[in-house]
Design a protein around this motif. Structure first.
Motif, PDB file in Angstrom:
ATOM      1  N   ASP A 234      13.441 -13.029   2.320  1.00 59.56           N
ATOM      2  CA  ASP A 234      13.600 -11.995   1.251  1.00 59.56           C
ATOM      3  C   ASP A 234      13.484 -10.441   1.518  1.00 59.56           C
ATOM      4  O   ASP A 234      13.332  -9.790   0.497  1.00 59.56           O
ATOM      5  CB  ASP A 234      12.772 -12.543   0.046  1.00 59.56           C
ATOM      6  CG  ASP A 234      11.248 -12.483   0.432  1.00 59.56           C
ATOM      7  OD1 ASP A 234      10.854 -11.354   1.241  1.00 59.56           O
ATOM      8  OD2 ASP A 234      10.237 -12.921  -0.083  1.00 59.56           O
ATOM      9  N   GLY A 235      13.361 -10.210   2.830  1.00 57.98           N
ATOM     10  CA  GLY A 235      13.237  -8.866   3.020  1.00 57.98           C
ATOM     11  C   GLY A 235      11.895  -8.238   2.780  1.00 57.98           C
ATOM     12  O   GLY A 235      12.055  -7.063   2.520  1.00 57.98           O
ATOM     13  N   TYR A 236      11.059  -9.007   2.430  1.00 59.54           N
ATOM     14  CA  TYR A 236       9.762  -8.345   2.279  1.00 59.54           C
ATOM     15  C   TYR A 236       9.810  -7.563   0.827  1.00 59.54           C
ATOM     16  O   TYR A 236       9.197  -6.513   0.623  1.00 59.54           O
ATOM     17  CB  TYR A 236       8.822  -7.653   3.280  1.00 59.54           C
ATOM     18  CG  TYR A 236       8.708  -8.301   4.617  1.00 59.54           C
ATOM     19  CD1 TYR A 236       7.735  -9.258   4.598  1.00 59.54           C
ATOM     20  CD2 TYR A 236       9.733  -8.505   5.459  1.00 59.54           C
ATOM     21  CE1 TYR A 236       7.286  -9.995   5.842  1.00 59.54           C
ATOM     22  CE2 TYR A 236       9.421  -9.228   6.677  1.00 59.54           C
ATOM     23  CZ  TYR A 236       8.378  -9.930   6.825  1.00 59.54           C
ATOM     24  OH  TYR A 236       8.083 -10.819   7.926  1.00 59.54           O
ATOM     25  N   SER A 237      10.447  -8.216  -0.006  1.00 61.26           N
ATOM     26  CA  SER A 237      10.736  -7.688  -1.265  1.00 61.26           C
ATOM     27  C   SER A 237       9.897  -8.096  -2.526  1.00 61.26           C
ATOM     28  O   SER A 237      10.234  -7.686  -3.582  1.00 61.26           O
ATOM     29  CB  SER A 237      12.050  -7.809  -1.642  1.00 61.26           C
ATOM     30  OG  SER A 237      12.423  -9.124  -1.841  1.00 61.26           O
ATOM     31  N   ILE A 238       8.999  -9.028  -2.315  1.00 65.78           N
ATOM     32  CA  ILE A 238       8.268  -9.392  -3.480  1.00 65.78           C
ATOM     33  C   ILE A 238       7.226  -8.183  -4.149  1.00 65.78           C
ATOM     34  O   ILE A 238       7.326  -8.248  -5.258  1.00 65.78           O
ATOM     35  CB  ILE A 238       7.210 -10.601  -3.210  1.00 65.78           C
ATOM     36  CG1 ILE A 238       8.426 -11.931  -2.668  1.00 65.78           C
ATOM     37  CG2 ILE A 238       6.308 -11.229  -4.280  1.00 65.78           C
ATOM     38  CD1 ILE A 238       7.617 -13.265  -2.319  1.00 65.78           C
ATOM     39  N   MET A 239       6.561  -7.593  -3.192  1.00 68.28           N
ATOM     40  CA  MET A 239       5.798  -6.637  -3.845  1.00 68.28           C
ATOM     41  C   MET A 239       5.728  -5.495  -2.792  1.00 68.28           C
ATOM     42  O   MET A 239       5.608  -5.601  -1.604  1.00 68.28           O
ATOM     43  CB  MET A 239       4.244  -7.316  -4.043  1.00 68.28           C
ATOM     44  CG  MET A 239       3.405  -6.319  -4.685  1.00 68.28           C
ATOM     45  SD  MET A 239       1.745  -7.128  -4.561  1.00 68.28           S
ATOM     46  CE  MET A 239       1.902  -8.587  -5.931  1.00 68.28           C
ATOM     47  N   SER A 240       5.547  -4.304  -3.460  1.00 67.90           N
ATOM     48  CA  SER A 240       5.429  -3.082  -2.630  1.00 67.90           C
ATOM     49  C   SER A 240       4.107  -2.286  -2.809  1.00 67.90           C
ATOM     50  O   SER A 240       3.852  -2.255  -4.221  1.00 67.90           O
ATOM     51  CB  SER A 240       6.483  -2.020  -2.735  1.00 67.90           C
ATOM     52  OG  SER A 240       6.534  -0.952  -2.029  1.00 67.90           O
ATOM     53  N   ILE A 241       3.292  -1.961  -1.827  1.00 67.78           N
ATOM     54  CA  ILE A 241       2.153  -1.280  -2.362  1.00 67.78           C
ATOM     55  C   ILE A 241       2.019  -0.036  -1.377  1.00 67.78           C
ATOM     56  O   ILE A 241       2.145  -0.024  -0.157  1.00 67.78           O
ATOM     57  CB  ILE A 241       0.853  -2.213  -1.838  1.00 67.78           C
ATOM     58  CG1 ILE A 241       0.976  -3.647  -2.542  1.00 67.78           C
ATOM     59  CG2 ILE A 241      -0.467  -1.495  -2.164  1.00 67.78           C
ATOM     60  CD1 ILE A 241      -0.054  -4.581  -2.012  1.00 67.78           C
ATOM     61  N   ILE A 242       1.908   0.968  -2.272  1.00 70.21           N
ATOM     62  CA  ILE A 242       1.712   2.441  -1.493  1.00 70.21           C
ATOM     63  C   ILE A 242       0.286   2.825  -1.468  1.00 70.21           C
ATOM     64  O   ILE A 242      -0.227   2.791  -2.494  1.00 70.21           O
ATOM     65  CB  ILE A 242       2.626   3.206  -2.242  1.00 70.21           C
ATOM     66  CG1 ILE A 242       3.957   3.014  -2.087  1.00 70.21           C
ATOM     67  CG2 ILE A 242       2.422   4.852  -1.527  1.00 70.21           C
ATOM     68  CD1 ILE A 242       5.101   3.754  -2.706  1.00 70.21           C
ATOM     69  N   CYS A 243      -0.290   2.971  -0.292  1.00 70.12           N
ATOM     70  CA  CYS A 243      -1.654   3.476   0.179  1.00 70.12           C
ATOM     71  C   CYS A 243      -1.478   5.050  -0.528  1.00 70.12           C
ATOM     72  O   CYS A 243      -1.571   5.588   0.674  1.00 70.12           O
ATOM     73  CB  CYS A 243      -2.322   3.003   1.177  1.00 70.12           C
ATOM     74  SG  CYS A 243      -1.998   1.263   1.443  1.00 70.12           S
ATOM     75  N   LYS A 244      -1.761   5.302  -1.637  1.00 68.72           N
ATOM     76  CA  LYS A 244      -1.745   6.720  -1.838  1.00 68.72           C
ATOM     77  C   LYS A 244      -2.860   7.533  -1.149  1.00 68.72           C
ATOM     78  O   LYS A 244      -2.768   8.811  -0.785  1.00 68.72           O
ATOM     79  CB  LYS A 244      -2.214   7.215  -3.463  1.00 68.72           C
ATOM     80  CG  LYS A 244      -1.698   8.327  -3.686  1.00 68.72           C
ATOM     81  CD  LYS A 244      -1.728   8.413  -5.317  1.00 68.72           C
ATOM     82  CE  LYS A 244      -1.520   9.688  -5.802  1.00 68.72           C
ATOM     83  NZ  LYS A 244      -1.361   9.710  -7.196  1.00 68.72           N
ATOM     84  N   SER A 245      -4.170   6.843  -1.069  1.00 66.01           N
ATOM     85  CA  SER A 245      -5.211   7.274  -0.293  1.00 66.01           C
ATOM     86  C   SER A 245      -5.872   6.106   0.087  1.00 66.01           C
ATOM     87  O   SER A 245      -5.742   4.869   0.114  1.00 66.01           O
ATOM     88  CB  SER A 245      -6.005   8.271  -1.149  1.00 66.01           C
ATOM     89  OG  SER A 245      -6.762   7.491  -2.172  1.00 66.01           O
ATOM     90  N   GLU A 246      -7.189   6.331   0.749  1.00 69.89           N
ATOM     91  CA  GLU A 246      -7.891   5.431   1.298  1.00 69.89           C
ATOM     92  C   GLU A 246      -8.295   4.024   0.152  1.00 69.89           C
ATOM     93  O   GLU A 246      -8.439   2.882   0.326  1.00 69.89           O
ATOM     94  CB  GLU A 246      -9.314   5.891   2.013  1.00 69.89           C
ATOM     95  CG  GLU A 246      -9.823   4.653   2.892  1.00 69.89           C
ATOM     96  CD  GLU A 246     -10.948   5.092   3.556  1.00 69.89           C
ATOM     97  OE1 GLU A 246     -11.932   4.617   3.553  1.00 69.89           O
ATOM     98  OE2 GLU A 246     -10.881   6.247   4.275  1.00 69.89           O
ATOM     99  N   ASN A 247      -8.435   4.635  -0.898  1.00 69.18           N
ATOM    100  CA  ASN A 247      -9.142   3.694  -2.099  1.00 69.18           C
ATOM    101  C   ASN A 247      -8.144   3.646  -3.098  1.00 69.18           C
ATOM    102  O   ASN A 247      -8.561   3.564  -4.389  1.00 69.18           O
ATOM    103  CB  ASN A 247     -10.188   4.210  -2.479  1.00 69.18           C
ATOM    104  CG  ASN A 247     -11.186   3.749  -1.279  1.00 69.18           C
ATOM    105  OD1 ASN A 247     -11.155   2.886  -0.632  1.00 69.18           O
ATOM    106  ND2 ASN A 247     -12.403   4.834  -1.337  1.00 69.18           N
TER     107      ASN A 247
END
Length: 133
Positions: free
Chosen positions: A103-116
């Protein structure tokens, strides 16, 4: 001379592989949501936001992903059913994708804006998280 170049090349490749694994080590573990920083005002996402507000994200060493929550609405259950057991990959230093090669790793996208802070661009959701392990 050729041996020296080969030795330097191998040293650099091993060093890059080590850096990549170290970066993964920062992600691997259990992340618990502490609070919702920002959420969409869209009433259709209320159940999703409530589910994420008490969610736990698990990034396994073998790149298996799991998300759990105490508020598992019908819509949030659909999200967990799609995401749980899938793989996570790092797209770059700040973005993680969840899914499979198919699926092209398209289920969920998570951006790590900062460490927490995790940001979910699909839902305009920003969460403060804390690593448990």
């Amino acid at each position: 001379m050729k041996n020296s170049l080969l030795t330097i090349f191998l040293f650099l490749c091993c060093g890059m592989a080590f850096c990549q694994n170290t970066a993964d080590e920062k992600i691997i573990g259990i992340w618990k949501v502490k609070r919702v920083i920002h959420a969409s005002d869209n009433a259709n996402f209320k159940d999703v936001v409530n589910g994420f507000a008490v969610a736990t994200f698990i990034f396994e060493k073998d790149h298996t992903f799991k998300i759990t929550t105490n508020k598992n609405s019908k819509l949030f259950k659909m999200i967990t059913d799609m995401a749980n057991g899938k793989q996570w990959i790092k797209l770059n230093d700040s973005e993680i994708a969840v899914g499979s090669k198919k699926d092209g790793y398209s289920i969920m996208s998570i951006i790590c804006k900062s460490e927490n802070v995790f940001v979910f661009p699909e839902t305009d959701l920003e969460l403060e998280v804390e690593k448990q392990q």
